[in-house]
Design a protein around this motif. Structure first.
Motif, PDB file in Angstrom:
ATOM      1  N   GLN A   1      -3.783   2.672  -1.424  1.00 52.55           N
ATOM      2  CA  GLN A   1      -3.069   1.408  -0.625  1.00 52.55           C
ATOM      3  C   GLN A   1      -3.509   0.066  -1.224  1.00 52.55           C
ATOM      4  O   GLN A   1      -4.676   0.461  -2.090  1.00 52.55           O
ATOM      5  CB  GLN A   1      -3.788   1.364   0.755  1.00 52.55           C
ATOM      6  CG  GLN A   1      -3.285   2.746   1.660  1.00 52.55           C
ATOM      7  CD  GLN A   1      -1.593   2.464   1.994  1.00 52.55           C
ATOM      8  OE1 GLN A   1      -1.038   1.481   2.101  1.00 52.55           O
ATOM      9  NE2 GLN A   1      -0.981   3.566   1.819  1.00 52.55           N
TER      10      GLN A   1
ATOM     11  N   ARG B   1     -12.537   9.838   7.794  1.00 50.98           N
ATOM     12  CA  ARG B   1     -11.068  10.143   8.502  1.00 50.98           C
ATOM     13  C   ARG B   1     -10.212   9.148   7.736  1.00 50.98           C
ATOM     14  O   ARG B   1      -8.820   9.605   7.968  1.00 50.98           O
ATOM     15  CB  ARG B   1     -11.367  10.115  10.006  1.00 50.98           C
ATOM     16  CG  ARG B   1     -12.015  11.425  10.484  1.00 50.98           C
ATOM     17  CD  ARG B   1     -12.165  11.518  12.000  1.00 50.98           C
ATOM     18  NE  ARG B   1     -12.402  10.332  12.739  1.00 50.98           N
ATOM     19  CZ  ARG B   1     -13.658   9.766  12.870  1.00 50.98           C
ATOM     20  NH1 ARG B   1     -14.567  10.729  12.563  1.00 50.98           N
ATOM     21  NH2 ARG B   1     -13.838   8.881  13.436  1.00 50.98           N
TER      22      ARG B   1
ATOM     23  N   GLN C   1      -4.905   5.611  14.812  1.00 45.58           N
ATOM     24  CA  GLN C   1      -4.222   6.444  15.713  1.00 45.58           C
ATOM     25  C   GLN C   1      -4.949   7.428  16.314  1.00 45.58           C
ATOM     26  O   GLN C   1      -5.733   8.324  15.739  1.00 45.58           O
ATOM     27  CB  GLN C   1      -3.164   6.996  15.075  1.00 45.58           C
ATOM     28  CG  GLN C   1      -1.678   6.121  14.600  1.00 45.58           C
ATOM     29  CD  GLN C   1      -2.198   6.283  13.100  1.00 45.58           C
ATOM     30  OE1 GLN C   1      -3.349   6.018  12.411  1.00 45.58           O
ATOM     31  NE2 GLN C   1      -1.009   6.105  12.346  1.00 45.58           N
TER      32      GLN C   1
ATOM     33  N   GLU D   1      -7.433   9.876   5.352  1.00 49.34           N
ATOM     34  CA  GLU D   1      -6.633  10.890   5.623  1.00 49.34           C
ATOM     35  C   GLU D   1      -5.419  10.260   6.369  1.00 49.34           C
ATOM     36  O   GLU D   1      -4.727  11.208   6.839  1.00 49.34           O
ATOM     37  CB  GLU D   1      -7.027  12.286   6.027  1.00 49.34           C
ATOM     38  CG  GLU D   1      -8.374  12.882   5.432  1.00 49.34           C
ATOM     39  CD  GLU D   1      -8.056  13.426   4.119  1.00 49.34           C
ATOM     40  OE1 GLU D   1      -6.726  13.698   3.950  1.00 49.34           O
ATOM     41  OE2 GLU D   1      -8.706  13.734   3.380  1.00 49.34           O
ATOM     42  N   ARG D   2      -5.791   9.213   6.783  1.00 47.13           N
ATOM     43  CA  ARG D   2      -4.793   8.619   7.967  1.00 47.13           C
ATOM     44  C   ARG D   2      -3.225   8.583   7.333  1.00 47.13           C
ATOM     45  O   ARG D   2      -2.941   8.670   6.041  1.00 47.13           O
ATOM     46  CB  ARG D   2      -5.080   7.307   8.441  1.00 47.13           C
ATOM     47  CG  ARG D   2      -4.760   6.261   7.627  1.00 47.13           C
ATOM     48  CD  ARG D   2      -4.954   4.601   8.092  1.00 47.13           C
ATOM     49  NE  ARG D   2      -3.353   4.604   9.117  1.00 47.13           N
ATOM     50  CZ  ARG D   2      -3.177   3.372   9.403  1.00 47.13           C
ATOM     51  NH1 ARG D   2      -3.989   2.614   9.629  1.00 47.13           N
ATOM     52  NH2 ARG D   2      -1.978   3.394  10.140  1.00 47.13           N
ATOM     53  N   GLU D   3      -2.239   8.873   8.390  1.00 46.56           N
ATOM     54  CA  GLU D   3      -0.846   8.782   7.893  1.00 46.56           C
ATOM     55  C   GLU D   3      -0.454   7.201   7.896  1.00 46.56           C
ATOM     56  O   GLU D   3      -0.978   6.396   8.887  1.00 46.56           O
ATOM     57  CB  GLU D   3      -0.066   9.743   9.046  1.00 46.56           C
ATOM     58  CG  GLU D   3      -0.318  10.914   8.983  1.00 46.56           C
ATOM     59  CD  GLU D   3       0.277  11.751   8.078  1.00 46.56           C
ATOM     60  OE1 GLU D   3       1.377  11.446   7.836  1.00 46.56           O
ATOM     61  OE2 GLU D   3      -0.376  12.637   7.481  1.00 46.56           O
ATOM     62  N   TRP D   4       0.368   6.836   7.281  1.00 47.60           N
ATOM     63  CA  TRP D   4       1.185   5.390   7.260  1.00 47.60           C
ATOM     64  C   TRP D   4       2.707   5.622   7.908  1.00 47.60           C
ATOM     65  O   TRP D   4       3.384   6.308   7.390  1.00 47.60           O
ATOM     66  CB  TRP D   4       0.937   4.582   5.942  1.00 47.60           C
ATOM     67  CG  TRP D   4      -0.248   4.714   5.590  1.00 47.60           C
ATOM     68  CD1 TRP D   4      -0.865   5.553   4.793  1.00 47.60           C
ATOM     69  CD2 TRP D   4      -1.161   3.575   5.941  1.00 47.60           C
ATOM     70  NE1 TRP D   4      -2.381   5.234   4.582  1.00 47.60           N
ATOM     71  CE2 TRP D   4      -2.354   3.810   5.144  1.00 47.60           C
ATOM     72  CE3 TRP D   4      -1.071   2.352   6.700  1.00 47.60           C
ATOM     73  CZ2 TRP D   4      -3.305   2.887   5.300  1.00 47.60           C
ATOM     74  CZ3 TRP D   4      -2.105   1.353   7.011  1.00 47.60           C
ATOM     75  CH2 TRP D   4      -3.233   1.830   6.273  1.00 47.60           C
ATOM     76  N   GLU D   5       2.885   4.875   9.091  1.00 45.89           N
ATOM     77  CA  GLU D   5       4.086   4.701   9.482  1.00 45.89           C
ATOM     78  C   GLU D   5       5.014   3.478   8.898  1.00 45.89           C
ATOM     79  O   GLU D   5       4.398   2.649   8.821  1.00 45.89           O
ATOM     80  CB  GLU D   5       3.971   4.762  10.893  1.00 45.89           C
ATOM     81  CG  GLU D   5       3.266   5.921  11.656  1.00 45.89           C
ATOM     82  CD  GLU D   5       2.964   5.960  12.903  1.00 45.89           C
ATOM     83  OE1 GLU D   5       3.369   4.727  13.736  1.00 45.89           O
ATOM     84  OE2 GLU D   5       2.107   6.351  13.489  1.00 45.89           O
TER      85      GLU D   5
ATOM     86  N   GLY E   1       3.116   0.237   5.040  1.00 47.95           N
ATOM     87  CA  GLY E   1       2.976   0.823   6.303  1.00 47.95           C
ATOM     88  C   GLY E   1       2.039   0.386   7.164  1.00 47.95           C
ATOM     89  O   GLY E   1       1.199  -0.379   6.856  1.00 47.95           O
TER      90      GLY E   1
ATOM     91  N   GLU F   1       5.837   4.222  -0.970  1.00 49.31           N
ATOM     92  CA  GLU F   1       4.420   5.178  -0.991  1.00 49.31           C
ATOM     93  C   GLU F   1       3.950   5.358  -2.420  1.00 49.31           C
ATOM     94  O   GLU F   1       4.652   5.844  -3.415  1.00 49.31           O
ATOM     95  CB  GLU F   1       4.642   6.351  -0.317  1.00 49.31           C
ATOM     96  CG  GLU F   1       3.444   7.267  -0.174  1.00 49.31           C
ATOM     97  CD  GLU F   1       3.995   8.695   0.478  1.00 49.31           C
ATOM     98  OE1 GLU F   1       3.134   9.594   0.749  1.00 49.31           O
ATOM     99  OE2 GLU F   1       5.170   8.906   0.652  1.00 49.31           O
TER     100      GLU F   1
ATOM    101  N   ARG G   1      -7.108  11.269  -5.402  1.00 53.45           N
ATOM    102  CA  ARG G   1      -7.740  10.592  -3.947  1.00 53.45           C
ATOM    103  C   ARG G   1      -9.124  11.006  -4.190  1.00 53.45           C
ATOM    104  O   ARG G   1      -9.580  12.124  -4.565  1.00 53.45           O
ATOM    105  CB  ARG G   1      -7.310  11.666  -2.837  1.00 53.45           C
ATOM    106  CG  ARG G   1      -5.611  11.454  -2.773  1.00 53.45           C
ATOM    107  CD  ARG G   1      -5.243  12.001  -1.657  1.00 53.45           C
ATOM    108  NE  ARG G   1      -5.913  13.316  -0.931  1.00 53.45           N
ATOM    109  CZ  ARG G   1      -6.195  13.678   0.345  1.00 53.45           C
ATOM    110  NH1 ARG G   1      -5.305  13.084   1.147  1.00 53.45           N
ATOM    111  NH2 ARG G   1      -6.767  14.725   0.398  1.00 53.45           N
TER     112      ARG G   1
ATOM    113  N   THR H   1      -8.359   5.388  -1.449  1.00 57.84           N
ATOM    114  CA  THR H   1      -6.807   5.140  -0.673  1.00 57.84           C
ATOM    115  C   THR H   1      -5.947   4.939  -1.922  1.00 57.84           C
ATOM    116  O   THR H   1      -6.296   4.313  -2.838  1.00 57.84           O
ATOM    117  CB  THR H   1      -6.742   4.122   0.288  1.00 57.84           C
ATOM    118  OG1 THR H   1      -6.695   2.971  -0.308  1.00 57.84           O
ATOM    119  CG2 THR H   1      -8.064   4.347   1.455  1.00 57.84           C
TER     120      THR H   1
END
Lengths: 178, 178
Positions: B133, A152, A2, A155-159, A59, A164, B90, B131
């Motif tokens: 994830q 970076r 994003q 650190e991303r956000e998941w929508e 997400g 989680e 993390r 991550t």
């Protein structure tokens, strides 16, 4: 990610059966490490389904798609084409130029299987080796993305996630997302 | 790597057939990205052979070995045990502590397959998520090693190689080493 120029991972040379897991890992790695989309060339619908399923649960935004052919995608790409290959220039020598290119526009990251046609080397703006040693296309992709985004992506956000994972010193903790 | 405390990658949970390629990629990634040794638990002789063969051709030092069981290796490790898991802390939060530990002594990096027994989480000094994830153990290992060594692994020298890849902007160049 994003707020940045798009990064798309193009997976070439998928052989159904033999490559299912590697292609799935490439799709999941692309998603986890900051790419926006994965394009899987050939009969890779099983990998596509798995990556889509993980995106539903954990997400996005992230998109995955099976495509018939790579040629037009590379040729018509309106941005920078990076081909990851053990024969390429050393990532530590070119990563700064690629980051500068990504600041200006989209980046297509091409990841091959065994034999990559010569035209791919020719079309690429950068042929890049994450070491000039034989190892793993998943490893090359992940180190490349971590260096492209300079961390970076961690650190991303998941929508729109259903669940989680909460980082823990010991043990496993997964929470439902409201 | 030469001149540093040893880094050993321990691969758990190998299932013959199903995991052959992933385990091979873990071994090759360990070698290419600066680890000194890979220990493959279980019937992973096919992966061992491939990694050994690549080391003969492209150089070392790197050692790979099949072992029967992981428990004693983790329990008796005279140094720091890092377990890579999507449930862990993390990587960006703990990597500095792990680099400090590596400056003092050897590091064992444990990489699991699907289900890792709880005792591994318990024995580990650090459970680390590249991550939180789901993606790929090969991706997690490669980003972890690149951050552990802070890129020094990309500059390492290879000894006793039969052949060497020369980095190129376009094309492939492999030279015999005298």
């Amino acid at each position: 990610m994003q707020g940045e120029s798009e990064v798309v991972v193009l997976r070439l040379g998928h052989r159904p059966g033999r490559d299912d897991r590697m292609t799935t890992h490439i799709g999941l790695t692309a998603r986890a490490l900051g790419a926006d989309r994965a394009l899987l060339v050939g009969d890779a619908s099983q990998s596509e389904t798995t990556v889509r399923d993980i995106t539903t649960r954990f997400g996005g935004p992230f998109d995955v798609e099976v495509v018939d052919s790579y040629r037009d995608i590379i040729r018509d790409w309106a941005g920078t084409v990076v081909h990851l290959t053990m024969y390429g220039e050393r990532v530590q020598d070119v990563e700064e130029d690629i980051r500068a290119a990504h600041a200006e526009g989209p980046v297509l990251v091409v990841v091959g299987a065994e034999k990559v046609p010569f035209e791919v080397y020719d079309y690429a703006d950068f042929n890049v080796g994450v070491t000039n040693q034989p190892h793993s296309e998943v490893a090359a992709l992940s180190v490349f993305l971590d260096r492209l985004f300079e961390g970076r992506e961690l650190e991303r956000e998941w929508e729109d996630a259903e669940r989680e994972v909460i980082p823990m010193e010991t043990g496993k903790r997964v929470e439902e997302v409201e």
